[in-house]
Enzyme design. Structure first.
Site, PDB file in Angstrom:
ATOM      1  N   GLU A 237       0.926  -1.060   0.186  1.00 33.91           N
ATOM      2  CA  GLU A 237      -0.074   0.011  -0.023  1.00 33.91           C
ATOM      3  C   GLU A 237       0.832   1.164   0.009  1.00 33.91           C
ATOM      4  O   GLU A 237       1.683   1.287   0.907  1.00 33.91           O
ATOM      5  CB  GLU A 237      -0.992   0.040   1.263  1.00 33.91           C
ATOM      6  N   LYS A 369      -7.846 -15.217  16.602  1.00 30.67           N
ATOM      7  CA  LYS A 369      -7.926 -14.937  15.078  1.00 30.67           C
ATOM      8  C   LYS A 369      -9.336 -14.671  14.690  1.00 30.67           C
ATOM      9  O   LYS A 369     -10.106 -14.881  13.555  1.00 30.67           O
ATOM     10  CB  LYS A 369      -7.500 -16.073  14.292  1.00 30.67           C
ATOM     11  N   HIS A 543      -2.610  10.250  -1.694  1.00 29.85           N
ATOM     12  CA  HIS A 543      -2.954   8.833  -2.047  1.00 29.85           C
ATOM     13  C   HIS A 543      -2.854   8.859  -3.474  1.00 29.85           C
ATOM     14  O   HIS A 543      -2.611   7.964  -4.414  1.00 29.85           O
ATOM     15  CB  HIS A 543      -4.087   8.011  -1.619  1.00 29.85           C
TER      16      HIS A 543
END
Length: 560
Positions: A237, A369, A543
Site C-alpha cells: 500500500e 484470530k 494517495h
C-alpha cells in the site's frame, strides 16, 4: 510430514540424480574394511592397550628395583611395546578420523553449494496447457519428467515429494510443473529460485511452488522509551510507510513516546461437556478455587520451562463448560506452548472427573484470530499503552494541521463514528495497517492481526490547549521472536534490525515484549499522521500521488 533432514541442497539440473523413489545410501566408511564388527574390534584394541600398558609399567618398576638398564628389553617386552604403539594408533584414528572427516566433508559441501548457486539458472517458463507441446528440456532430466507425469496422474502424492526426493528445491520445481499441467495455467511471474525451501519444511508451509515478493520499507527513527528504532514494514500500500515515517518524525521532534506493557498473557480455552449442568458447575468451582491453583499450575507448567500458568477463568453454557487458561510464554508467541499445557491439565482432570467429555482443545473462548469482546476486555498476548505529547509548533509545521482540529476529528471519527458502526476494538483510524505490515516483515502470524489490531486512539488538548496528548491502547498484541516464520532469513533480519531477534537468554520474554511495545509505538505514529492528513484534507491528494500507478498494464499480458 517427516522431520526435516539435513540433506545438502542439489540443483535440479544436476547430472546425477537419485532414482525415484529415492533410496538413502550412506557413504562408505573406513570401518567397513574391518574383518570384525566395529564394536568387537574396538573392544580388542581397548583391552590390548590397557593390558600391555599395565605390563610395561610393571616391568619398568621391576627394572628400577633390580637396577637393570631400561634400554635392555626382552622379546616379550618388545612385542608389548609394538602392541602398545599399534593399539594407540588405532584408537587415535578411531576417535580422530570422524572429527577430521567432518571438517573435510563440510568444506566440500560448502564448495559444492557455492558452485551450484553460481551455476543455477532461472527456470524457463513451463508450458501453460496440457495439450500444448512441451518445450525441449522443460524439465532437468527424463527422470524429473517421469515424476511430473506420476504426480499429474495421481500415482505420486504431491505432498510426499520432499520426503521421497530429499531435495526441497527439486520437489518444489516438480510440483510447480505438475500444477501448471493440471490447471492448464501458467505460473510465470511467481518466483521459484532464490528461496531456502529447506527452512520451511515441516515448519511454515506445505507443498510450496514458489514465493510471493512483498517490498519492505522502513519508518523511523521511532524514539520510544529513550531508544531509537528503525521499523521494517512489509506492505504493498502506497503512502503507508511514508505516513508512518512522518508520524515518527513528529514524535521524535517532541522528545519521543513512552510505551508501557500492561500484561503478558496468552490464552487457550477448551470446551468440555457433562451429562448435567450440575456436574459442569462442579468443575467450574474446582478450577476457580484458589486452593487448587498450585496443583493446576504444576500440571500446566511441565509442558515447557517457559510456560507459567497465571489464571483460569470459566464460562458456562448449559452443561458445557469453557475453560480459559492464561499463561506467560517467554519469547514465543505461545499458542503451541499453551495448548500443550492445557492438554496436561485436561488429562489430570480426567481422573477426578471421568464423565468429562472433551469436545475440543479450543472452544473459541480464547479467542484466537477472531474479533471478540473477551480479548478487548481481558487482553490476550501483550497488552500495551503508548503515549506522546506533540507540541503545537510540530502539529502546525510537520503535520500541517491544528490541535483543535485533531481532537475534534478523533472524537467524531474514532470514538463516535466507531460507536455508531458498532465497532468491536476498532476505535482507531488504521491500526491494522501498521500491525499487518510489521507482522509480515517480522514473521508473525498475519491472521492474528485481527485481534492484535484492537486499539483505541485518544487525543486531548493539554498545556492550556496548545499541545496535543495522543495515546493508543492495544490490549492484545500477539507476537513472538522465536518459532514459526521468525526463523526465516528475511524475517529474522527484520527482527535483528529492531534488536529483538531470537530469545533473550538473560531475561526470557523481554524480546517479544519489546517487539509488542515497538508495534504500539509505530501504531501511534501511524495514527498521528493519518489523522493529521484527514484533518488537513490531504488524504486524497497524497494517495493520488503515492498510491496510484501510472504504469500502462494493457501491454503486459500473461497468456493462459
Amino acid at each position: 510430514m517427516e522431520p526435516r533432514r539435513n540433506i545438502p541442497p542439489r540443483h535440479p539440473n544436476s547430472a546425477v540424480k537419485k532414482p525415484f523413489p529415492a533410496t538413502q545410501t550412506s557413504p562408505p566408511k573406513a570401518s567397513d574394511a574391518l574383518p570384525l564388527p566395529l564394536y568387537l574390534t574396538n573392544g580388542i584394541f581397548f583391552t590390548l592397550f590397557f593390558s600391555v600398558a599395565y605390563y610395561l609399567l610393571h616391568r619398568w618398576r621391576d627394572k628400577i628395583r633390580s637396577s637393570t638398564p631400561l634400554h635392555v628389553v626382552t622379546l616379550s617386552e618388545l612385542l608389548a611395546i609394538v602392541s602398545l604403539i599399534a593399539s594407540f594408533i588405532y584408537l587415535l584414528g578411531f576417535f580422530g578420523i570422524d572429527f577430521v572427516q567432518s571438517f573435510i566433508s563440510r568444506s566440500e559441501i560448502d564448495i559444492d553449494n557455492d558452485i551450484l548457486e553460481s551455476d543455477r539458472q532461472p527456470c524457463s517458463a513451463f508450458p501453460a496447457k496440457l495439450n500444448s507441446p512441451a518445450p525441449e528440456n522443460s524439465m532437468a532430466t527424463e527422470e524429473d519428467e517421469e515424476i511430473v507425469k506420476s504426480v499429474v496422474s495421481g500415482k505420486t502424492p504431491s505432498y510426499s515429494l520432499e520426503m521421497k526426493l530429499g531435495d526441497c528445491f527439486r520437489a518444489a520445481s516438480i510440483r510447480r510443473e505438475a500444477v501448471q499441467r493440471t490447471t492448464e495455467r501458467s505460473l510465470l511471474g511467481l518466483p521459484l529460485e532464490g528461496f531456502d525451501y529447506d527452512s520451511i519444511l515441516g515448519q511454515c508451509c506445505e507443498m510450496p511452488i514458489g514465493y510471493v515478493q512483498i517490498p519492505v520499507g522502513i519508518a523511523g527513527p521511532l524514539l520510544l522509551n529513550g531508544c531509537e528504532y528503525t521499523v521494517p514494514m512489509a506492505t504493498t500500500e502506497g503512502c503507508l510507510v511514508a505516513s508512518t515515517n512522518r508520524g515518527c518524525k513528529a514524535i521524535y521532534s517532541c522528545g519521543g513516546a513512552t510505551g508501557i506493557l500492561l500484561k503478558d498473557s496468552m490464552t487457550r480455552a477448551p470446551v468440555v461437556r457433562f451429562s448435567t449442568a450440575k456436574r459442569a458447575s462442579d468443575l467450574k468451582f474446582f478450577l476457580e478455587d484458589p486452593m487448587n491453583f498450585e496443583t493446576l499450575a504444576l500440571m500446566f507448567n511441565k509442558s515447557s520451562r517457559f510456560a507459567r500458568l497465571q489464571r483460569v477463568h470459566c464460562a458456562m453454557a448449559g452443561k458445557n463448560l469453557y475453560i480459559r487458561f492464561s499463561c506467560s510464554t517467554g519469547d514465543a508467541m505461545g499458542m503451541n506452548m499453551v495448548s500443550k499445557g492445557v492438554q496436561n491439565v485436561l488429562d489430570f482432570l480426567q481422573c477426578d472427573f471421568p464423565d468429562m467429555d472433551v469436545i475440543g482443545i479450543s472452544g473459541n473462548f480464547c479467542s484466537d484470530k477472531k474479533p471478540a469482546a473477551v480479548n478487548w476486555i481481558e487482553g490476550r498476548g501483550k497488552s500495551v499503552v503508548c503515549e506522546a505529547t506533540i507540541t503545537e509548533d510540530v502539529v502546525k509545521k510537520v503535520l500541517k494541521t491544528t490541535v483543535a482540529a485533531l481532537v475534534e476529528l478523533n472524537m467524531l471519527k474514532n470514538l463516535t463514528g466507531s460507536a455508531v458502526a458498532g465497532a468491536l476494538g476498532g476505535f482507531n483510524a488504521h491500526a491494522a495497517n501498521i500491525v499487518s505490515a510489521v507482522f509480515i516483515a517480522t514473521g508473525q502470524d498475519p491472521a492474528q492481526n485481527i485481534e492484535s489490531s484492537h486499539c483505541i486512539t485518544m487525543m486531548e488538548a493539554v498545556n492550556n490547549g496548545r499541545d496535543l496528548h495522543i495515546s493508543v491502547t492495544m490490549p492484545c498484541i500477539e507476537v513472538g521472536t522465536v518459532g514459526g516464520g521468525t526463523q526465516l532469513a528475511s524475517q529474522s533480519a527484520c527482527l535483528n534490525l529492531l534488536g529483538v531477534k531470537g530469545a533473550n537468554k538473560e531475561s526470557p520474554g523481554s524480546n517479544s515484549r519489546l517487539l509488542a511495545t515497538i508495534i504500539a509505538g509505530s501504531v501511534l505514529a501511524g495514527e498521528l499522521s493519518l489523522m493529521s492528513a484527514i484533518a488537513a484534507g490531504q488524504l486524497v491528494k497524497s494517495h493520488m500521488k503515492y498510491n496510484r500507478s501510472s504504469r500502462d498494464m494493457s501491454n503486459i499480458v500473461i497468456k493462459d
